[in-house]
Design a protein around this motif. Sequence first.
Motif, PDB file in Angstrom:
ATOM      1  N   SER A 174      -3.156 -11.149  -3.017  1.00 16.52           N
ATOM      2  CA  SER A 174      -2.198 -10.337  -3.767  1.00 16.52           C
ATOM      3  C   SER A 174      -2.871  -9.036  -4.156  1.00 16.52           C
ATOM      4  O   SER A 174      -4.100  -8.958  -4.263  1.00 16.52           O
ATOM      5  CB  SER A 174      -1.696 -11.071  -5.013  1.00 16.52           C
ATOM      6  N   ALA A 175      -2.062  -8.018  -4.357  1.00 16.48           N
ATOM      7  CA  ALA A 175      -2.610  -6.694  -4.632  1.00 16.48           C
ATOM      8  C   ALA A 175      -3.454  -6.709  -5.889  1.00 16.48           C
ATOM      9  O   ALA A 175      -3.061  -7.299  -6.903  1.00 16.48           O
ATOM     10  CB  ALA A 175      -1.479  -5.681  -4.771  1.00 16.48           C
ATOM     11  N   PRO A 176      -4.637  -6.091  -5.859  1.00 19.06           N
ATOM     12  CA  PRO A 176      -5.458  -6.004  -7.078  1.00 19.06           C
ATOM     13  C   PRO A 176      -4.745  -5.166  -8.126  1.00 19.06           C
ATOM     14  O   PRO A 176      -3.840  -4.367  -7.813  1.00 19.06           O
ATOM     15  CB  PRO A 176      -6.738  -5.326  -6.598  1.00 19.06           C
ATOM     16  N   VAL A 177      -5.145  -5.358  -9.360  1.00 14.71           N
ATOM     17  CA  VAL A 177      -4.457  -4.689 -10.467  1.00 14.71           C
ATOM     18  C   VAL A 177      -5.450  -3.869 -11.283  1.00 14.71           C
ATOM     19  O   VAL A 177      -6.636  -4.177 -11.364  1.00 14.71           O
ATOM     20  CB  VAL A 177      -3.741  -5.705 -11.389  1.00 14.71           C
ATOM     21  N   VAL A 178      -4.931  -2.814 -11.867  1.00 13.32           N
ATOM     22  CA  VAL A 178      -5.669  -1.981 -12.809  1.00 13.32           C
ATOM     23  C   VAL A 178      -4.865  -1.976 -14.097  1.00 13.32           C
ATOM     24  O   VAL A 178      -3.682  -1.617 -14.098  1.00 13.32           O
ATOM     25  CB  VAL A 178      -5.853  -0.545 -12.277  1.00 13.32           C
ATOM     26  N   ALA A 179      -5.475  -2.388 -15.181  1.00 14.06           N
ATOM     27  CA  ALA A 179      -4.757  -2.558 -16.442  1.00 14.06           C
ATOM     28  C   ALA A 179      -4.011  -1.287 -16.834  1.00 14.06           C
ATOM     29  O   ALA A 179      -4.588  -0.197 -16.867  1.00 14.06           O
ATOM     30  CB  ALA A 179      -5.728  -2.959 -17.546  1.00 14.06           C
ATOM     31  N   GLY A 180      -2.716  -1.446 -17.120  1.00 15.80           N
ATOM     32  CA  GLY A 180      -1.910  -0.347 -17.629  1.00 15.80           C
ATOM     33  C   GLY A 180      -1.541   0.694 -16.602  1.00 15.80           C
ATOM     34  O   GLY A 180      -0.982   1.744 -16.952  1.00 15.80           O
ATOM     35  N   THR A 181      -1.821   0.433 -15.326  1.00 17.31           N
ATOM     36  CA  THR A 181      -1.576   1.437 -14.287  1.00 17.31           C
ATOM     37  C   THR A 181      -0.958   0.776 -13.067  1.00 17.31           C
ATOM     38  O   THR A 181      -1.379  -0.309 -12.655  1.00 17.31           O
ATOM     39  CB  THR A 181      -2.902   2.118 -13.881  1.00 17.31           C
ATOM     40  N   ARG A 182       0.008   1.427 -12.476  1.00 18.04           N
ATOM     41  CA  ARG A 182       0.644   0.904 -11.268  1.00 18.04           C
ATOM     42  C   ARG A 182      -0.234   1.180 -10.052  1.00 18.04           C
ATOM     43  O   ARG A 182      -0.852   2.237  -9.934  1.00 18.04           O
ATOM     44  CB  ARG A 182       2.012   1.555 -11.076  1.00 18.04           C
TER      45      ARG A 182
END
Length: 794
Positions: A619-627
Amino acid sequence: MVTPHRLRVPTPSAPPLTGHLPFTDAPGVPGPIEVTGRWLTRGGRPWFPVSGEFHYSRYPAREWEEELLKMKAGGVSAVASYVIWIHHEEIEGRIRFDGDRDLRRFAELCARHGLDFIPRIGPWCHAEVRNGGLPDWLLARAGTPRTDDPAYLEPVRNWFTEIAGQLRGLDRAHGGPIVAIQIENELYDQPGHLRTLKRLAQEAGLGAPLWTSTAWGGVRLPGDELLPLYGGYPEAFWTEADGGWPDTCRKHFFFTHERDDEGIGADLRPTTVRGTDPVQADRFPWATCELGGGMAVAYHRRPRVEAADVGALGLTKIGCGSVWQGYYMFHGGTNPRGELTTLQESHATGYPNDLPVLTYDFQAPLGEYGQVRSSYHELRLQHLLLECFGHRIAPMESVLPERLPAGQHDRDTLRWAVRTDGTSGFLFVTNHQPHEPLPDHPDTAFTVDFPGVPALTLPSVPVTVPSGACFCWPLRLDVAGLRLEWATAQPVCTVEAGGRTVLVLAATDGITPELALDADTVSSVATPSGEATPVAGRVLVSGVRPGTDALVEVDAADGSRVGLLVLDAATARTVYRGDAWGAERLVLSGDAVVFDGAEVRLHSPAAEPSFAVLPAPDSAPVVAGTRVREEADGVFTRYTIEAAPLTAGEVPVTLVRPAGPAPEPVTGVQGRASVPADKYVETVAAEYRVDVPEDLLRAPAGVLLRLRWTGDLARAYVGDVLVADQFYSGRVWDIGLDRLPVEALRTEGLRLKVLPLAADARVHVPGQVGEAWRAAGVRHAEWVVSRSWTVRAG
């Protein structure tokens, strides 16, 4: 007309000497380190270490961990650092290991992140430090430094005891990271004193499988007590201003089997005095500790080192036979503030070079403020090769071709060599050197005669080796059941993706990639472009357009599946390899990437930074508070962080006072130009004021003030405190905002003082035309904001 380039591989040499050196690892330690006469081993496997110098006492401790991770991501496996005596005991009896001097914490951080540690304990280090690192109080005593004089050895014994106390429990016997300890530095004619220092260090409690010494300048070593380490730089600050490009630097862009460099440190020893007992090459492997990752700038001589210079030198040394790539410096820094004096090398302390008071940036791959430079990407490309294939390359001998350059000023003969085990190998070409471009070599093909098997001739059609090209091509490389007979592209690394072992290769600009596969190891081949043609027992893959989609898919005869991914040269220099989100992956980024357990961090000045990954996570990695936006990028998946634009741009710089006339030049040690006296900075220098925006003061991390300026020397002040300096060499001047006292900046601002340079000053500044550059002036200023993005698994 095809230019013949032929090399005959001799029958393999006898096995190297083993067990003849007194270098032993701790009993029962996992993966014991040993030394043969030609290479090192770790856990019984050939080992090709990559070490990089980073002086902890020249960098803020709060940032050590991230910078060490940058070094690791850049392919460095061992961190070397001088333990600089005067940084720790400037005042006799008050020994400091606190804050930025916390040697133990630095070594523990190396261990935490799987990095080996190499303390270079001196006591004399050089390192462009005041007195070579010896405290003033020590020199004020009776006794002769750097000898077995008891009056000198007693404080040295105490100092080594202090170091041992800091590093207690961090040796290999206790699971620690210390793989080597260097004794002294550049002491070429006192083998007995080197032996004494080793004994003192051991008696103090220091221990490591390897004890080393610098070996340039015709060194005399105490028998087999110390492993000789060599060096080589693309440029030098320590030669004369009008001496041109030194031949001792020029030699490093040729393939030879000569290890010594008589130029390093030659300003501090008589060139007519050399050791009489040459190091026996068959007893020691060719290991290095000071390949130039950049070069310092002295007042009288201010060399510029480019990324291509660093990359060409490093690759050439591998082709020459190096089995340990050690860089000085890999990470720049700033001299700490002395309580009694400034701590730089200077004419005032009797040394032949005046260095800046603070900056020790060294034009290194990672700069004084952690800036990621092009040389970092250039070297990482080579280090990925060594990480994946170093165990194969280390035992391979270097073989030179039949036709060699006629001398160090021969620019017309192609420079190349092969590392080989007698049946396979790697072909190295260096067609770059600083200052004097080398010509194109049209109609070039290579023939390598291996004993007992058919010769390899490559490529299928002769090519032009472009000016500036440097590369390594594989010869009979086995990859997961497939034999790659040869390729006109450089191996980078491997990764498991899509059920295949993918070998990544880097194309060379101006040379069309070809892949020749051993037909007996191939079941089927699918190419995204070009064609695969059977030719004389091989499958020749040609016409591949390099890029992120240039994956040649091969089903091997033994049932394994292999991919050959040919990246273009620019993209290949953005490849990182590391453990990310639960698996080993490739990450493409032109910025800084670090791998830290469950996190990947990206340091980027871009408003919308992006990176590409292979294989993509589930699944796509995530960056907190940012799309995070996802899209295909060839066989990679690219992720773009949709961040808000960062505050950056031009900086208003106000001229407070114009410069007066340039000070009259003065000379110091060895008749070299000396830094103008401080009074001229106060009375003659142009003065500017820089107003720092409040939003940057609230978040100063990663913010650089980048200045383009001209003149002689420049210094920056907050109030009356010197916070940064530089000698003009044509490079930009970066000042890290987070190194400055924020509250004082708010009230007193930042002042820049710039001195003009006299027309008759005996100062070497390369690449300057006319006289306008001598005038003091700040020509352009901007804020460069690099933010850190933490990327976690989705």
